[in-house]
Design a protein around this motif. Structure first.
Motif, PDB file in Angstrom:
ATOM      1  N   PRO A 238       0.819  -1.219   0.194  1.00 57.82           N
ATOM      2  CA  PRO A 238      -0.181   0.003   0.011  1.00 57.82           C
ATOM      3  C   PRO A 238       0.752   1.079  -0.003  1.00 57.82           C
ATOM      4  O   PRO A 238       2.003   1.219   0.347  1.00 57.82           O
ATOM      5  CB  PRO A 238      -0.746  -0.004   1.276  1.00 57.82           C
ATOM      6  CG  PRO A 238      -0.679  -1.469   1.879  1.00 57.82           C
ATOM      7  CD  PRO A 238       0.715  -2.019   1.195  1.00 57.82           C
ATOM      8  N   TRP A 239       0.179   2.420  -0.208  1.00 58.53           N
ATOM      9  CA  TRP A 239       1.136   3.841  -0.351  1.00 58.53           C
ATOM     10  C   TRP A 239      -0.039   4.980   0.413  1.00 58.53           C
ATOM     11  O   TRP A 239      -1.088   4.485   0.643  1.00 58.53           O
ATOM     12  CB  TRP A 239       1.215   4.156  -1.707  1.00 58.53           C
ATOM     13  CG  TRP A 239       1.951   3.442  -2.912  1.00 58.53           C
ATOM     14  CD1 TRP A 239       3.369   3.398  -2.613  1.00 58.53           C
ATOM     15  CD2 TRP A 239       1.724   2.297  -3.611  1.00 58.53           C
ATOM     16  NE1 TRP A 239       3.882   2.473  -3.603  1.00 58.53           N
ATOM     17  CE2 TRP A 239       3.020   1.681  -4.081  1.00 58.53           C
ATOM     18  CE3 TRP A 239       0.586   1.570  -3.868  1.00 58.53           C
ATOM     19  CZ2 TRP A 239       2.802   0.642  -5.199  1.00 58.53           C
ATOM     20  CZ3 TRP A 239       0.387   0.515  -4.628  1.00 58.53           C
ATOM     21  CH2 TRP A 239       1.699   0.072  -5.216  1.00 58.53           C
ATOM     22  N   ILE A 240       0.861   5.685   0.641  1.00 57.92           N
ATOM     23  CA  ILE A 240       0.032   7.013   1.335  1.00 57.92           C
ATOM     24  C   ILE A 240       0.091   7.956   0.456  1.00 57.92           C
ATOM     25  O   ILE A 240       0.996   8.476   0.108  1.00 57.92           O
ATOM     26  CB  ILE A 240       0.740   7.141   2.787  1.00 57.92           C
ATOM     27  CG1 ILE A 240       0.819   5.867   3.635  1.00 57.92           C
ATOM     28  CG2 ILE A 240       0.105   8.221   3.546  1.00 57.92           C
ATOM     29  CD1 ILE A 240       1.582   6.116   4.887  1.00 57.92           C
TER      30      ILE A 240
ATOM     31  N   ASN B 194       5.607   5.519   0.267  1.00 60.93           N
ATOM     32  CA  ASN B 194       5.733   4.193   0.607  1.00 60.93           C
ATOM     33  C   ASN B 194       4.859   4.461   2.176  1.00 60.93           C
ATOM     34  O   ASN B 194       5.149   5.308   2.875  1.00 60.93           O
ATOM     35  CB  ASN B 194       7.163   3.799   0.806  1.00 60.93           C
ATOM     36  CG  ASN B 194       7.501   3.244  -0.654  1.00 60.93           C
ATOM     37  OD1 ASN B 194       7.012   3.187  -1.504  1.00 60.93           O
ATOM     38  ND2 ASN B 194       8.928   3.630  -0.853  1.00 60.93           N
ATOM     39  N   GLN B 195       4.431   3.197   2.252  1.00 59.98           N
ATOM     40  CA  GLN B 195       3.588   3.060   3.696  1.00 59.98           C
ATOM     41  C   GLN B 195       4.625   3.362   5.019  1.00 59.98           C
ATOM     42  O   GLN B 195       4.200   3.625   5.779  1.00 59.98           O
ATOM     43  CB  GLN B 195       2.816   1.723   3.819  1.00 59.98           C
ATOM     44  CG  GLN B 195       3.667   0.510   3.652  1.00 59.98           C
ATOM     45  CD  GLN B 195       3.106  -0.728   3.995  1.00 59.98           C
ATOM     46  OE1 GLN B 195       1.958  -0.778   4.538  1.00 59.98           O
ATOM     47  NE2 GLN B 195       3.692  -1.800   3.699  1.00 59.98           N
TER      48      GLN B 195
ATOM     49  N   TYR C 218      -5.094   6.504   1.778  1.00 62.43           N
ATOM     50  CA  TYR C 218      -4.356   5.275   1.617  1.00 62.43           C
ATOM     51  C   TYR C 218      -4.735   4.674   0.320  1.00 62.43           C
ATOM     52  O   TYR C 218      -6.030   4.284  -0.198  1.00 62.43           O
ATOM     53  CB  TYR C 218      -4.643   4.228   2.760  1.00 62.43           C
ATOM     54  CG  TYR C 218      -4.194   5.088   3.960  1.00 62.43           C
ATOM     55  CD1 TYR C 218      -2.830   4.730   4.377  1.00 62.43           C
ATOM     56  CD2 TYR C 218      -4.877   5.958   4.965  1.00 62.43           C
ATOM     57  CE1 TYR C 218      -2.269   5.104   5.606  1.00 62.43           C
ATOM     58  CE2 TYR C 218      -4.530   6.392   5.896  1.00 62.43           C
ATOM     59  CZ  TYR C 218      -3.222   6.163   6.347  1.00 62.43           C
ATOM     60  OH  TYR C 218      -2.500   6.851   7.467  1.00 62.43           O
TER      61      TYR C 218
ATOM     62  N   GLU D 160      -4.621   1.162  -1.705  1.00 62.19           N
ATOM     63  CA  GLU D 160      -4.341  -0.334  -1.411  1.00 62.19           C
ATOM     64  C   GLU D 160      -3.608  -1.093  -2.523  1.00 62.19           C
ATOM     65  O   GLU D 160      -3.680  -0.284  -3.516  1.00 62.19           O
ATOM     66  CB  GLU D 160      -5.558  -0.997  -1.075  1.00 62.19           C
ATOM     67  CG  GLU D 160      -6.228  -0.590   0.287  1.00 62.19           C
ATOM     68  CD  GLU D 160      -5.549  -0.865   1.495  1.00 62.19           C
ATOM     69  OE1 GLU D 160      -4.475  -1.925   1.425  1.00 62.19           O
ATOM     70  OE2 GLU D 160      -5.583   0.027   2.378  1.00 62.19           O
TER      71      GLU D 160
END
Length: 305
Positions: free
Chosen positions: A2-4, A67-68, A95, A97
């Motif tokens: 996942p990313w932010i 990146n998370q 966020y 997914e």
């Protein structure tokens, strides 16, 4: 993984500085957009007639993808300091997914039925009709998945008019779909030419995938090099070119030379309003007419005098 997405509200004076600072903080990508987009307060830029213009939206948002594992609190402190903001920025987080992007892309391409006997089938699909003539394709980087009306117009014409044993030239072969179809429909020999090396590579791979390794795909970087590839002894019974109107007009003498007397030409990538101009150019060699039309695109065909 996942990313932010960190989204910061700002103004025109700080937007670009924030963008640069976020990139320095390790953002994977940064985007500046109008915070009021798609609302009645949306601000038009670039001086549209009758409307005020500007370089950056006065009410802007800067979005940065991380990146998370990113420490968002630390990033915000660094951004506040580097951008010399008087207070902590107004922000929110989103966020993203993890997804199977390959499967998501593949889901956009389903088998396409061109005629009762002709199908286009992406490599990851089962054959809808194993007894049909199936064109197994990996769309790859080249134009020609079969989903565009111009490709379907050409395929439909080949299905109806190609004669067993015909020699075919596919100019602007893209994915190789028309060349492969011609071979599977009974052509004795097919040459595909494209000025894009990625298209030639995709054509060659798709030909092998369809057990059509007798197809010969050439690569030409200029129109002059293309002309040298088309010797009089290699004149085709059928020339098909699915490109665009202006290149077709420019290529008219070369493509006309490639067709034997009484041979056929099929041209697509032509909008209905462009058909007359293209037809007039080719009329000195061919008796041209509109063979079919689909969604505003036309297929021009003719027989060489």
């Amino acid at each position: 993984m996942p990313w932010i997405t960190l989204i910061i509200k700002t103004d025109a004076a700080h937007a670009e500085l924030l963008s640069d600072t976020l990139m320095e903080q390790g953002a994977l990508s940064v985007d500046i957009h109008d915070a009021a987009a798609d609302t009645q307060d949306e601000q038009l830029l670039f001086g549209e007639p009758g409307e005020p213009g500007g370089e950056i939206w006065q009410n802007a948002e800067v979005s940065a993808l991380f990146n998370q594992e990113a420490d968002i609190d630390e990033i915000l402190r660094n951004v506040t300091r580097a951008a010399q903001l008087n207070s902590d920025p107004d922000y929110r987080l989103m966020y993203v997914e993890e997804q199977d992007w390959v499967r998501l892309t593949q889901s956009q391409f389903d088998p396409i039925q061109i005629s009762q006997r002709l199908w286009i089938v992406p490599t990851w699909h089962q054959l809808p009709d194993p007894a049909a003539i199936n064109l197994i394709l990996d769309p790859g980087l080249a134009f020609g998945t079969g989903s565009h009306p111009t490709t379907q117009l050409c395929l439909g014409w080949l299905d109806q008019h190609l004669q067993p044993g015909d020699k075919v030239l596919d100019y602007g072969c893209g994915s190789g779909i028309l060349a492969i179809a011609a071979l599977k429909l009974g052509a004795s020999h097919v040459t595909g030419i494209d000025i894009d090396p990625q298209a030639v590579k995709a054509s060659q791979e798709n030909a092998l995938r369809n057990n059509c390794d007798s197809a010969r795909f050439a690569f030409a970087t200029t129109y002059e090099a293309t002309e040298r590839n088309l010797q009089p002894s290699e004149q085709a019974d059928v020339v098909v070119a699915n490109i665009l109107a202006n290149p077709l007009i420019m290529l008219a003498p070369i493509l006309a030379q490639a067709v034997r007397p009484q041979g056929h030409i099929a041209l697509s990538g032509i909008l209905k309003e462009q058909a007359e101009e293209v037809r007039n150019v080719y009329h000195q060699w061919f008796a041209m007419h509109i063979a079919s039309e689909q969604e505003g695109w036309v297929l021009l065909t003719g027989i060489k005098r």
